[in-house]
Design a protein around this motif. Structure first.
Motif, PDB file in Angstrom:
ATOM      1  N   UNK A  62       9.105 -22.730  28.661  1.00  0.00           N
ATOM      2  CA  UNK A  62       8.454 -21.520  28.647  1.00  0.00           C
ATOM      3  C   UNK A  62       8.970 -20.303  27.701  1.00  0.00           C
ATOM      4  N   UNK A  63      10.370 -20.075  28.021  1.00  0.00           N
ATOM      5  CA  UNK A  63      11.038 -19.063  27.119  1.00  0.00           C
ATOM      6  C   UNK A  63      11.146 -19.510  25.838  1.00  0.00           C
ATOM      7  N   UNK A  64      11.188 -20.746  25.441  1.00  0.00           N
ATOM      8  CA  UNK A  64      11.514 -21.265  23.939  1.00  0.00           C
ATOM      9  C   UNK A  64      10.207 -20.973  23.227  1.00  0.00           C
ATOM     10  N   UNK A  65       8.773 -21.376  23.793  1.00  0.00           N
ATOM     11  CA  UNK A  65       7.692 -21.211  23.153  1.00  0.00           C
ATOM     12  C   UNK A  65       7.129 -19.865  22.910  1.00  0.00           C
ATOM     13  N   UNK A  66       7.356 -18.889  24.066  1.00  0.00           N
ATOM     14  CA  UNK A  66       7.125 -17.708  23.980  1.00  0.00           C
ATOM     15  C   UNK A  66       8.027 -16.794  23.426  1.00  0.00           C
ATOM     16  N   UNK A  67       9.436 -17.235  22.992  1.00  0.00           N
ATOM     17  CA  UNK A  67      10.358 -16.538  22.371  1.00  0.00           C
ATOM     18  C   UNK A  67      10.679 -15.334  22.941  1.00  0.00           C
ATOM     19  N   UNK A  68      10.930 -15.312  24.645  1.00  0.00           N
ATOM     20  CA  UNK A  68      11.201 -14.466  25.382  1.00  0.00           C
ATOM     21  C   UNK A  68      12.393 -14.569  26.254  1.00  0.00           C
ATOM     22  N   UNK A  69      12.931 -13.846  27.069  1.00  0.00           N
ATOM     23  CA  UNK A  69      14.010 -14.149  27.985  1.00  0.00           C
ATOM     24  C   UNK A  69      13.940 -13.549  29.372  1.00  0.00           C
ATOM     25  N   UNK A  70      14.810 -13.967  30.102  1.00  0.00           N
ATOM     26  CA  UNK A  70      14.724 -13.222  31.465  1.00  0.00           C
ATOM     27  C   UNK A  70      15.521 -12.092  31.570  1.00  0.00           C
ATOM     28  N   UNK A  71      14.868 -11.126  31.964  1.00  0.00           N
ATOM     29  CA  UNK A  71      15.700  -9.683  32.208  1.00  0.00           C
ATOM     30  C   UNK A  71      16.651  -9.798  33.159  1.00  0.00           C
ATOM     31  N   UNK A  72      17.444  -8.849  33.218  1.00  0.00           N
ATOM     32  CA  UNK A  72      18.586  -8.980  34.137  1.00  0.00           C
ATOM     33  C   UNK A  72      18.163  -8.482  35.712  1.00  0.00           C
ATOM     34  N   UNK A  73      16.881  -7.806  35.689  1.00  0.00           N
ATOM     35  CA  UNK A  73      16.317  -7.526  36.926  1.00  0.00           C
ATOM     36  C   UNK A  73      15.746  -8.769  37.636  1.00  0.00           C
ATOM     37  N   UNK A  74      15.112  -9.492  36.856  1.00  0.00           N
ATOM     38  CA  UNK A  74      14.363 -10.583  37.280  1.00  0.00           C
ATOM     39  C   UNK A  74      15.470 -11.720  37.625  1.00  0.00           C
ATOM     40  N   UNK A  75      16.437 -11.730  36.738  1.00  0.00           N
ATOM     41  CA  UNK A  75      17.475 -12.901  37.056  1.00  0.00           C
ATOM     42  C   UNK A  75      18.167 -12.613  38.468  1.00  0.00           C
ATOM     43  N   UNK A  76      18.444 -11.367  38.870  1.00  0.00           N
ATOM     44  CA  UNK A  76      19.018 -10.904  40.020  1.00  0.00           C
ATOM     45  C   UNK A  76      17.889 -10.834  41.244  1.00  0.00           C
ATOM     46  N   UNK A  77      16.588 -10.762  40.919  1.00  0.00           N
ATOM     47  CA  UNK A  77      15.542 -11.227  41.825  1.00  0.00           C
ATOM     48  C   UNK A  77      15.628 -12.638  42.247  1.00  0.00           C
ATOM     49  N   UNK A  78      15.647 -13.598  41.354  1.00  0.00           N
ATOM     50  CA  UNK A  78      15.700 -14.882  41.582  1.00  0.00           C
ATOM     51  C   UNK A  78      16.936 -15.332  42.462  1.00  0.00           C
ATOM     52  N   UNK A  79      18.027 -14.546  42.324  1.00  0.00           N
ATOM     53  CA  UNK A  79      19.190 -15.002  42.805  1.00  0.00           C
ATOM     54  C   UNK A  79      19.006 -14.336  44.302  1.00  0.00           C
ATOM     55  N   UNK A  80      18.362 -13.214  44.566  1.00  0.00           N
ATOM     56  CA  UNK A  80      18.011 -12.780  45.706  1.00  0.00           C
ATOM     57  C   UNK A  80      17.191 -13.783  46.718  1.00  0.00           C
ATOM     58  N   UNK A  81      16.403 -14.519  45.982  1.00  0.00           N
ATOM     59  CA  UNK A  81      15.522 -15.287  46.532  1.00  0.00           C
ATOM     60  C   UNK A  81      16.395 -16.610  47.119  1.00  0.00           C
ATOM     61  N   UNK A  82      17.485 -17.151  46.674  1.00  0.00           N
ATOM     62  CA  UNK A  82      18.261 -17.853  47.085  1.00  0.00           C
ATOM     63  C   UNK A  82      18.924 -17.284  48.505  1.00  0.00           C
ATOM     64  N   UNK A  83      19.330 -16.173  48.311  1.00  0.00           N
ATOM     65  CA  UNK A  83      19.841 -15.533  49.504  1.00  0.00           C
ATOM     66  C   UNK A  83      18.891 -15.488  50.778  1.00  0.00           C
TER      67      UNK A  83
END
Length: 211
Positions: A62-83
């Motif tokens: 998804x990131x490759x074909x849309x040429x986007x990246x995951x923001x720091x906030x979303x990255x931390x949100x995903x990590x929060x989901x693990x907790x």
């Protein structure tokens, strides 16, 4: 070609190491204790690895074909989901569903395999940002990137397979010892809750998601 093989070898070893990270180990431990068959436990690890790899692959594409990246906030949100997931897994061990089908002959129900895959998917989502940056920095083509992720995924599957097989040994010896089995199961649940709360605190306050 030699450089590519070296990168793939590194990815495979990194995948094994990645599978044994504390949050992965704690999460899978909560469901391994719910069955007493080493091979069933091993397959739980395999399904975790499959879920983890598929999510990494999907997010990368998804990131490759849309040429986007995951923001720091979303990255931390995903990590929060693990907790949050770790806390839930621990609590759910103390309150199993009343309609949970009994296991026959120590075999694991299909729902438990799907649960293990889902846990792997959550972990894969949380690690997708770091994996994307790593792959982009190491390979030059989409084909090599997919090959690297596949090799990394194979390493995670093998690492978690070996871990779950080893983890099932104490439960195997406790098959006819209800008190020991009960203690081991509840101990992993308490560990999952405690580590999950610690994980939430680290992501929320130390890493700054809440602040």
């Amino acid at each position: 070609m030699e450089s590519l093989f070296a990168i793939l070898g590194f990815g495979f070893l990194l995948g094994i190491k990645h599978a044994l990270e504390p949050d992965h180990v704690v999460a899978v431990s909560t469901i391994v204790g719910k069955n007493k068959s080493p091979w069933s436990s091993g397959f739980l690890g395999v399904f975790w690895g499959i879920g983890h790899t598929l999510t990494l692959l999907f997010i990368f594409l998804v990131l490759h074909f849309t040429q986007t990246s995951i923001s720091g906030t979303w990255e931390k949100t995903f990590e929060l989901g693990v907790g949050i997931m770790l806390v839930y897994l621990g609590i759910s061990t103390f309150f199993p569903p009343k309609n949970h089908p009994p296991k026959v002959g120590g075999k694991t129900s299909g729902n438990l395999f799907l649960k293990s895959m889902f846990i792997g998917q959550v972990h894969g989502l949380a690690g997708s940002a770091a994996m994307t940056l790593l792959v982009v920095s190491m390979v030059d083509s989409l084909q090599d990137a997919l090959l690297y992720i596949g090799t990394f995924g194979t390493g995670t599957i093998l690492g978690m397979l070996l871990f779950t097989l080893a983890l099932s040994i104490p439960f195997l010896f406790a098959v006819n010892k209800d008190r020991i089995s009960f203690f081991l199961t509840k101990a992993t649940a308490v560990l999952s809750i405690g580590y999950g709360l610690y994980y939430i605190y680290m992501v929320g306050f130390i890493d700054g998601l809440f602040t």
